[in-house]
Scaffold this active site. Structure first.
Site, short mmCIF file in Angstrom:
data_model
loop_
_atom_site.label_atom_id
_atom_site.label_comp_id
_atom_site.label_asym_id
_atom_site.label_seq_id
_atom_site.Cartn_x
_atom_site.Cartn_y
_atom_site.Cartn_z
N LYS A 112 37.90 39.87 57.30
CA LYS A 112 37.94 38.09 57.20
C LYS A 112 38.08 37.74 58.72
O LYS A 112 37.56 36.70 58.70
CB LYS A 112 39.16 37.58 56.35
CG LYS A 112 39.27 38.24 54.88
CD LYS A 112 38.17 37.75 54.09
CE LYS A 112 38.56 38.04 52.64
NZ LYS A 112 38.41 39.38 52.13
C1 PLP Z 1 37.71 39.80 51.17
C2 PLP Z 1 37.82 41.30 50.89
C3 PLP Z 1 36.89 41.87 50.10
C4 PLP Z 1 35.79 41.11 49.04
O1 PLP Z 1 34.99 40.17 49.91
P1 PLP Z 1 34.14 38.95 49.14
O2 PLP Z 1 33.50 38.47 50.27
O3 PLP Z 1 35.30 38.40 48.58
O4 PLP Z 1 33.23 39.88 48.04
C5 PLP Z 1 36.47 43.18 50.16
N1 PLP Z 1 37.72 44.05 50.77
C6 PLP Z 1 38.63 43.64 51.67
C7 PLP Z 1 39.39 44.36 52.30
C8 PLP Z 1 38.77 42.11 51.82
O5 PLP Z 1 39.37 41.52 52.36
#
Ligand code: PLP
Length: 491
Positions: A112
Site C-alpha cells: 500500500k
Molecule cells: C491490500 C493487500 C492485498 C490485496 O490488494 P488489492 O489491491 O486489494 O487486491 C494483498 N496483499 C497485501 C499484503 C495487501 O496489503
C-alpha cells in the site's frame, strides 16, 4: 483528459477533482475517458531512469492536469528520498520460471505504501488546483495494511484529517499495533465489531449520506477516500508494472517486447487492475493469474461469470485478502461492458449479493485472467517449501500467489516468464510465517518477529523492529452500526 463515472452519469472532471472526491456523485468510481497507449520507444526511455522518474512519465499520461513540476515533486517526495529501504520496487529472481516483484520496502512494510506515499501529495496539490478552501476528511476502511499506510502517508499533511476503521478481529497483531501507535495530530483510528466488508460498507454508506456530508460541510470539511476506489491510489500502482518489466529486460531475464505473465495476490482487485491497465496501455503482458485465499469468490467469478457473495466468510492468515466485495472489479466491468451493464450488475450485487456477467464479457475476462486459490494448509506449505528449496522467505499473501503461479504453470505448461507480485514483508505476519516454517507457535505475536529473525536471519524492516515499545494511542472499538456517529463526533 476527463474522468467519468463507471455508473455513467454526466459528471466529467479532471483528475485533480477525481482524486479530491474519491468517488463519483452517482456512487460509481472515476475512470479516465480513454486509456493512453505507449510504444516500444516509451519503454526504452524508461529503462535507464529511476523509479521516481518512471512514475512521472507514466502518471503524466493520466494526470495531465498536473504540471510536470507538480508530478516531479510528488514522485520525488514519495520515492526519491530514504522512505524505502531499497529501490522502491525491486525484482528478485526465484527460479527458472518465476521472478518476484517486492513491493513492501516502504515505511509500513506492505505494498500500500507504493500508492499511499504519493497520494497525499497529489491530494494536497489537488486542493490548491481546485481552489478548495475546506479540509479533506479522509475516511478509510481497512483490512489491515491500507489503514496503516494511509495514516503514515497523511499524518500531518496540511489541509487533511484522517480516520481509519478496521475489523477488530480481522487484522494481525502487528497490523493492529502499527495503527494503534500511529503518530500525528490529524489522525484517528477505531476498531469495529464486524468484518472488513462491514467496515467498507459502513464507509461507503457514510460517503453517500447527505446529512453527514452537510454536517461536515458546515464544519468546513468534505469527504475524500484513500481506498483503492480513489484514482489517486490506483494510478500510482500502474507504475511498478512498467518498472518491473523494464528491470526484467535490463537484467536479461526477458527481451524487450517479450510477453510475461503476472500473478497477483488479490483482495479488492486494485493491484491486479492497475496491472491490467498497464497491459491495455501496451505493456507486453499475456495473462494475469488472480490469486485468492480461501475467500475464493474471484476464482469462481473468473471461472463461471457468477459473482456470488452469499457464502461463508473466512478469516485467514492472509487477512488483507479476506474480502467478499472486490470494489475495483467495477472498473473492469465498466471498461469491458460499459456503464449501463455495470450499473445493472452493481445494483444486483447490493440488492441480492449476486450477479452474472454476459457471455461476451466472460469470454473477454478469461482472455486476460485466470483464477486460482490457495487454502490455509497450502499457504503454510508454500512458505515452507519456498524457504527450504529457494531460500526465499515469503509472507502469507505472497505465498498465496506463489502457490497459484506454480499451479498455473503446472496445469497449463505455459512457460512464459512469470512475475509474482509480493505484497508484504514476512515480518508483518511473522507469527503465521514462523508457524508455517517450524510447526511451532511463538509465545506471542511480537515474540514471533524475534523468533523468525533468529531462525532465518532475514533482516527485520526498521519500521517493525521496535513496534512493541511504542505508545498505544488508539484503543476504541465500536459496533458497526455506530460508525456514522463516530465520524460525526470526531470530524
Ligand atoms: C491490500 C493487500 C492485498 C490485496 O490488494 P488489492 O489491491 O486489494 O487486491 C494483498 N496483499 C497485501 C499484503 C495487501 O496489503
Amino acid at each position: 483528459m476527463y474522468y467519468v463515472s463507471t455508473r455513467g452519469n454526466s459528471e466529467k472532471v479532471y483528475s485533480a477533482t477525481a482524486i479530491k472526491k474519491g468517488i463519483a456523485n452517482d456512487g460509481g468510481l472515476f475512470m479516465p475517458e480513454r486509456i493512453p497507449e505507449i510504444d516500444t520507444e516509451f519503454l526504452k526511455e524508461l529503462m535507464p531512469i529511476s523509479y521516481s522518474e518512471r512514475a512521472v512519465k507514466i502518471l503524466s499520461l493520466f494526470l495531465d492536469d498536473y504540471s510536470a513540476d507538480e508530478l516531479k515533486h510528488a514522485a520525488e517526495f514519495a520515492y526519491g528520498g530514504n522512505k524505502f529501504d531499497t529501490a522502491p520496487a525491486p525484482v528478485v529472481n526465484l527460479d527458472k520460471f518465476i521472478d518476484v516483484l517486492e513491493l513492501w520496502h516502504g515505511p509500513t512494510a506492505a505494498f500500500k505504501d507504493m500508492a499511499l506515499q504519493i497520494c497525499p501529495t497529489l491530494l494536497s496539490q489537488a486542493l490548491v488546483k481546485t481552489n478548495e478552501k475546506g479540509e479533506a476528511f479522509i475516511l478509510v476502511a481497512t483490512s489491515g495494511d491500507t489503514g496503516k499506510a494511509a495514516l503514515e502517508g497523511y499524518k500531518n499533511v496540511p489541509g487533511t484529517r484522517i480516520m481509519v476503521f478496521y475489523p477488530e478481529n480481522g487484522v494481525s497483531t502487528v497490523q493492529k499495533l502499527q495503527m494503534a501507535t500511529q503518530e500525528g495530530d490529524n489522525v484517528n483510528v477505531c476498531a469495529i465489531k464486524g468484518c472488513f466488508d462491514d467496515a467498507q460498507t459502513g464507509v461507503k454508506n457514510i460517503f453517500a449520506n447527505d446529512d453527514i456530508k452537510k454536517a461536515l460541510a458546515d464544519n468546513g470539511k468534505f469527504f475524500s477516500s484513500a481506498n483503492s476506489i480513489n484514482w489517486g491510489r490506483l494510478s500510482p500502482q500502474i507504475v511498478y508494472y512498467f518498472s518491473a518489466y523494464c528491470d526484467m529486460v535490463k537484467s536479461g531475464r526477458i527481451n524487450l517486447g517479450e510477453k510475461i505473465n503476472v500473478c497477483v495476490p488479490t483482495g479488492n482487485f486494485g493491484n491486479i487492475f492497475a496491472g491490467y491497465i498497464a497491459k491495455l496501455m501496451g505493456l507486453p503482458i499475456n495473462k494475469f493469474i488472480c490469486a485468492s485465499n480461501k475467500n475464493n469468490i474471484l476464482t469462481d467469478f473468473i471461472n463461471t461469470g457468477v459473482y456470488d457473495r452469499n457464502r461463508e466468510f473466512h478469516l485467514t492468515m492472509s487477512p488483507s485478502m479476506d474480502i467478499l466485495i472486490s470494489s475495483n472489479l467495477e472498473r473492469y466491468l465498466y471498461l469491458t461492458c460499459g456503464s449501463e451493464k455495470t450499473c445493472e450488475y452493481m445494483n444486483a450485487l447490493s440488492k441480492n449479493g449476486v450477479y452474472q456477467i454476459d457471455d461476451n464479457t466472460l469470454k473477454t475476462l478469461q482472455e486476460s485472467f485466470c483464477g486460482y486459490y490457495c487454502d490455509e494448509e497450502e499457504t503454510a506449505n508454500t512458505i515452507k517449501a519456498t524457504y527450504d528449496q529457494e531460500g526465499y522467505l515469503s509472507d502469507t499473501h505472497t505465498a498465496v500467489a506463489l502457490h497459484s503461479a506454480k499451479k498455473y504453470i503446472s496445469d497449463t505448461k505455459d512457460e512464459t516468464p512469470m512475475l509474482v507480485v509480493s505484497t508484504a514483508s514476512p515480518y508483518k505476519f511473522a507469527d503465521n510465517v514462523y508457524f508455517s516454517l517450524t510447526g511451532e507457535k511463538s509465545k506471542n505475536s511480537l515474540k514471533a518477529l524475534e523468533d523468525l529473525y533468529n531462525l532465518t536471519k532475514v533482516k527485520i524492516p526498521v519500521p517493525l523492529a521496535n513496534i512493541g515499545e511504542r505508545k498505544v494511542r488508539f484503543t476504541k472499538s465500536i459496533d458497526k452500526e455506530n460508525m456514522a456517529q463516530e465520524v460525526l463526533k470526531n470530524m
